[in-house]
Write a protein that holds these residues in place. Structure first.
Motif, short mmCIF file in Angstrom:
data_model
loop_
_atom_site.label_atom_id
_atom_site.label_comp_id
_atom_site.label_asym_id
_atom_site.label_seq_id
_atom_site.Cartn_x
_atom_site.Cartn_y
_atom_site.Cartn_z
N LEU A 186 17.47 -2.49 -4.92
CA LEU A 186 17.45 -1.11 -5.42
C LEU A 186 16.08 -0.50 -5.14
CD1 LEU A 186 19.47 -1.37 -8.75
CD2 LEU A 186 20.23 -0.50 -6.53
N ASP A 187 16.10 0.64 -4.47
CA ASP A 187 14.87 1.37 -4.15
C ASP A 187 14.58 2.34 -5.29
OD1 ASP A 187 12.90 3.04 -3.22
OD2 ASP A 187 13.77 3.32 -1.22
N GLU A 188 13.55 2.01 -6.06
CA GLU A 188 13.15 2.82 -7.21
C GLU A 188 11.83 3.54 -6.93
OE1 GLU A 188 14.16 2.97 -10.69
OE2 GLU A 188 16.12 2.06 -10.34
N ILE A 189 11.55 3.75 -5.65
CA ILE A 189 10.26 4.33 -5.28
C ILE A 189 10.09 5.74 -5.84
CG2 ILE A 189 8.93 5.16 -3.28
CD1 ILE A 189 9.94 2.57 -1.81
N GLN A 190 11.17 6.52 -5.78
CA GLN A 190 11.09 7.88 -6.31
C GLN A 190 11.64 8.00 -7.72
OE1 GLN A 190 12.32 12.43 -4.90
NE2 GLN A 190 12.12 10.83 -3.40
N CYS A 191 12.75 7.31 -8.01
CA CYS A 191 13.42 7.51 -9.29
C CYS A 191 12.88 6.60 -10.39
CB CYS A 191 14.92 7.31 -9.13
SG CYS A 191 15.40 5.66 -8.55
N GLY A 206 17.06 10.42 -3.37
CA GLY A 206 16.06 11.47 -3.52
C GLY A 206 16.10 12.47 -2.38
N GLU A 207 15.48 12.08 -1.26
CA GLU A 207 15.39 12.98 -0.10
C GLU A 207 16.78 13.47 0.33
OE1 GLU A 207 11.49 12.18 -0.36
OE2 GLU A 207 12.23 13.57 1.14
N GLY A 208 17.79 12.64 0.13
CA GLY A 208 19.15 12.97 0.55
C GLY A 208 19.77 14.12 -0.23
N SER A 224 20.46 8.15 2.92
CA SER A 224 19.40 7.48 2.16
C SER A 224 18.04 7.80 2.77
CB SER A 224 19.61 5.96 2.21
OG SER A 224 19.56 5.51 3.56
N PHE A 225 17.01 7.49 2.05
CA PHE A 225 15.65 7.54 2.60
C PHE A 225 14.86 6.35 2.07
CE2 PHE A 225 11.18 8.52 2.75
CZ PHE A 225 11.03 8.95 4.07
N HIS A 226 14.32 5.55 2.99
CA HIS A 226 13.55 4.39 2.55
C HIS A 226 12.17 4.31 3.19
CE1 HIS A 226 16.96 2.82 0.30
NE2 HIS A 226 17.72 2.94 1.37
N GLY A 227 11.82 5.26 4.06
CA GLY A 227 10.48 5.25 4.62
C GLY A 227 10.47 5.37 6.13
N ARG A 228 9.25 5.35 6.70
CA ARG A 228 9.05 5.72 8.09
C ARG A 228 8.68 4.58 9.02
NH1 ARG A 228 10.54 11.03 9.13
NH2 ARG A 228 9.93 12.38 7.41
N ASN A 247 0.81 -1.22 0.00
CA ASN A 247 0.00 0.00 0.00
C ASN A 247 0.84 1.27 0.00
OD1 ASN A 247 -2.55 -1.52 0.57
ND2 ASN A 247 -1.35 -2.03 2.38
N SER A 248 2.15 1.12 0.09
CA SER A 248 3.00 2.30 0.22
C SER A 248 4.44 1.93 -0.10
CB SER A 248 2.94 2.84 1.65
OG SER A 248 3.51 1.87 2.52
N GLY A 249 5.28 2.94 -0.15
CA GLY A 249 6.70 2.71 -0.37
C GLY A 249 7.35 2.02 0.82
N THR A 250 7.04 2.52 2.00
CA THR A 250 7.71 1.97 3.18
C THR A 250 7.39 0.48 3.34
OG1 THR A 250 8.34 2.62 5.43
CG2 THR A 250 5.98 2.46 5.02
N GLU A 251 6.18 0.08 3.00
CA GLU A 251 5.83 -1.35 3.09
C GLU A 251 6.56 -2.16 2.03
OE1 GLU A 251 1.41 -2.21 3.60
OE2 GLU A 251 1.51 -0.04 3.38
N MET A 289 20.01 0.32 -1.55
CA MET A 289 20.25 1.72 -1.89
C MET A 289 19.26 2.22 -2.93
SD MET A 289 23.75 1.15 -3.94
CE MET A 289 23.79 1.40 -5.67
N GLU A 290 19.09 3.53 -2.96
CA GLU A 290 18.32 4.17 -4.02
C GLU A 290 19.21 4.25 -5.26
OE1 GLU A 290 16.50 7.93 -1.91
OE2 GLU A 290 17.97 6.89 -0.68
N THR A 291 18.65 4.06 -6.44
CA THR A 291 19.44 4.19 -7.66
C THR A 291 19.80 5.66 -7.87
OG1 THR A 291 18.05 2.40 -8.49
CG2 THR A 291 19.58 3.41 -10.05
N ALA A 315 6.88 2.50 -5.89
CA ALA A 315 5.67 3.09 -5.27
C ALA A 315 5.46 4.45 -5.96
CB ALA A 315 5.78 3.23 -3.76
N LYS A 316 5.22 5.49 -5.22
CA LYS A 316 5.01 6.84 -5.76
C LYS A 316 4.27 6.84 -7.11
CE LYS A 316 7.88 9.64 -2.84
NZ LYS A 316 8.84 8.97 -1.97
N ALA A 317 4.96 6.96 -8.24
CA ALA A 317 4.25 7.08 -9.52
C ALA A 317 3.69 5.75 -10.04
CB ALA A 317 5.18 7.69 -10.57
C1 LIG Z 1 8.99 8.22 -0.64
C2 LIG Z 1 10.05 7.20 -0.55
C3 LIG Z 1 9.91 6.06 0.26
C4 LIG Z 1 8.72 5.86 1.18
O1 LIG Z 1 7.52 5.78 0.50
P1 LIG Z 1 6.13 6.01 1.30
O2 LIG Z 1 5.07 5.70 0.28
O3 LIG Z 1 6.13 7.45 1.75
O4 LIG Z 1 6.11 5.09 2.45
C5 LIG Z 1 10.90 5.11 0.22
N1 LIG Z 1 11.98 5.25 -0.57
C6 LIG Z 1 12.15 6.33 -1.36
C7 LIG Z 1 13.35 6.42 -2.23
C8 LIG Z 1 11.20 7.35 -1.37
O5 LIG Z 1 11.40 8.43 -2.13
#
Ligand SMILES: *Cc1c(COP(=O)(O)O)cnc(C)c1O
Length: 398
Positions: free
Chosen positions: A222-227, A194-196, A137-141, A103-107, A189-191, A251-253
């Motif tokens: 590889l975390d492609e949630i944002q990129c 983003g937040e960083g 890095s940023f991977h969620g909450r 349901n989300s990126g963090t999951e 890692m994120e490819t 996730a995201k898009a």
């Molecule tokens: C936004 C983001 C997440 C977390 O996604 P949520 O849907 O907010 O839980 C994880 N990794 C990256 C790279 C993000 O940009």
């Protein structure tokens, strides 16, 4: 009610975890958003890189309306058609073999971590494995995702977090090598960070990490949630490099506005990781989000979204380079495709706030980076309009 009443109402009701901009958004059209006073904003944030198709795409909206009337939710105890189609399209676009919808990126990150741990457990016959993650890095909450997020400020109040997580420096292969032990099960890692602060992986780094993983039977996550999802000019950013992850997250898009994420893996990982009973979700990949994801992949093809990104991104990059050359307060520019960052000496929160007054929605990354993650359907005229509004903003703040 006027705008101030809405804001006060929200502030009384919602847990105060965000310092929100004083803006009550009402509707969107194309790449513009409108607030409850009818003021128009050019959107260069896309709901944090979510609204890749912009707002009000008729075909997308119709697909969702049709699915609402048909069937919203079934649980994962049964099959449904839209989610099967969404899964097949995501696998085709990524070249991965198996997908699990969240349901989300963090999951999605939670699932990726569990899959990696289970893989190592199956191989070694015991638990207690380690994960290497990156600083900044940023991977969620959620707690697992927070544990691999290299931001001590986010982590500090919530310890103890997941044990066995070690941090290395992004784009520094030696620092990754130094953290590897015989217990390491995954490197995450994120490819593109983003937040960083919008840092793309250097080819030697990501390809070097892939090689380290291969040599040590470590999984590359590889975390492609944002990129991902076309933002960098490929469907997934790792497709720019000579690498393929063992597990990836999206996730995201992915759903362009409905809450959906996913983790995907190769057959090799699937065979040795999560089995019936190991993981689950009530909502994840329900028919409603399945219909959205399925339609998103169709529209990416129909509208040639990725070709469009590759056409428009060089123009945005050129305009941002010119801006950095013109304004001494802007000190660096980097990014990939329609994921760009500009370092700024003026407090970036002030720039965002002032930009809003000028009808431009712009977000930040890290402590000193202006982040440009517009809908992928922007045109050159929107880039020009953004630059003009940003110049006005910087002139006012100077
Ligand atoms: C936004 C983001 C997440 C977390 O996604 P949520 O849907 O907010 O839980 C994880 N990794 C990256 C790279 C993000 O940009």
């Amino acid at each position: 009610m006027n705008k101030q009443d809405y804001i006060e109402g929200a502030e009384k009701a919602l847990l105060h975890t965000y310092n929100r901009f004083p803006l009550v958004l009402d509707h969107g059209e194309g790449v513009y958003l409108y607030d409850t006073d009818g003021k128009k904003y050019l959107d260069f944030a896309a709901g944090i890189a979510v609204q890749a198709l912009g707002y009000g795409n008729k075909e997308y909206n119709q697909a969702l309306k049709d699915q609402i009337d048909k069937l919203l939710h079934t649980s994962n105890l049964y099959y449904n058609v839209p989610t099967m189609e969404a899964a097949q399209k995501a696998l085709k676009a990524s070249g991965m073999d198996r997908i699990f919808f969240t349901n989300s990126g963090t999951e999605a990150i939670e699932g990726a971590i569990k899959a990696a741990k289970k893989y190592a457990y199956t191989r070694d016959g015991h638990a207690g494995h380690e994960i290497i993650a990156m600083n900044h890095s940023f991977h969620g909450r959620s707690i697992g995702a927070l544990s691999v997020t290299g931001n001590m400020h986010y982590q500090e109040p919530f310890g103890p977090l997941l044990p066995g997580v070690k941090f290395a420096d992004y784009n520094d292969l030696e620092s990754v090598k130094a953290q590897i032990t015989d217990k390491t099960c995954a490197i995450i890692m994120e490819t593109v960070q983003g937040e960083g602060g919008i840092y793309p992986a250097e080819p030697e780094f990501i390809e070097g990490v892939r090689k380290l993983c291969d040599e040590n039977d470590i999984l590359l996550i590889l975390d492609e949630i944002q990129c991902g999802m076309g933002r960098t000019g490929k469907m997934f950013a790792w497709q720019h490099y000579h690498v393929k992850p063992d597990i990836m997250t999206s996730a995201k898009a992915l759903g362009c506005g409905v809450p959906v994420g996913a983790f995907l893996m190769t057959q090799k990982v699937a065979d040795k990781s999560l089995a019936p009973g190991d993981h689950g979700t009530t909502y994840g990949g329900n028919p409603f989000v399945g219909a959205a994801v399925s339609k998103v992949f169709d529209l990416f093809e129909e509208l040639h979204v990725i070709d469009h990104v590759n056409e428009i991104a060089p123009y945005l990059e050129q305009k941002l380079d010119e801006l950095v050359a013109k304004y001494p307060c802007l000190t660096a520019h980097r990014g990939k495709g329609l994921m760009q960052g500009v370092e700024c000496q003026i407090p970036v929160g002030q720039v965002s706030a002032k930009a809003l007054e000028n009808g431009l929605i712009l977000i930040t990354a890290g402590s000193n980076v202006l982040r440009f993650v517009p809908p992928l359907v922007i045109e050159k005229e929107h880039v020009d309009e953004m630059i003009q509004k940003l110049e006005l903003t910087l002139d006012q703040l100077a």
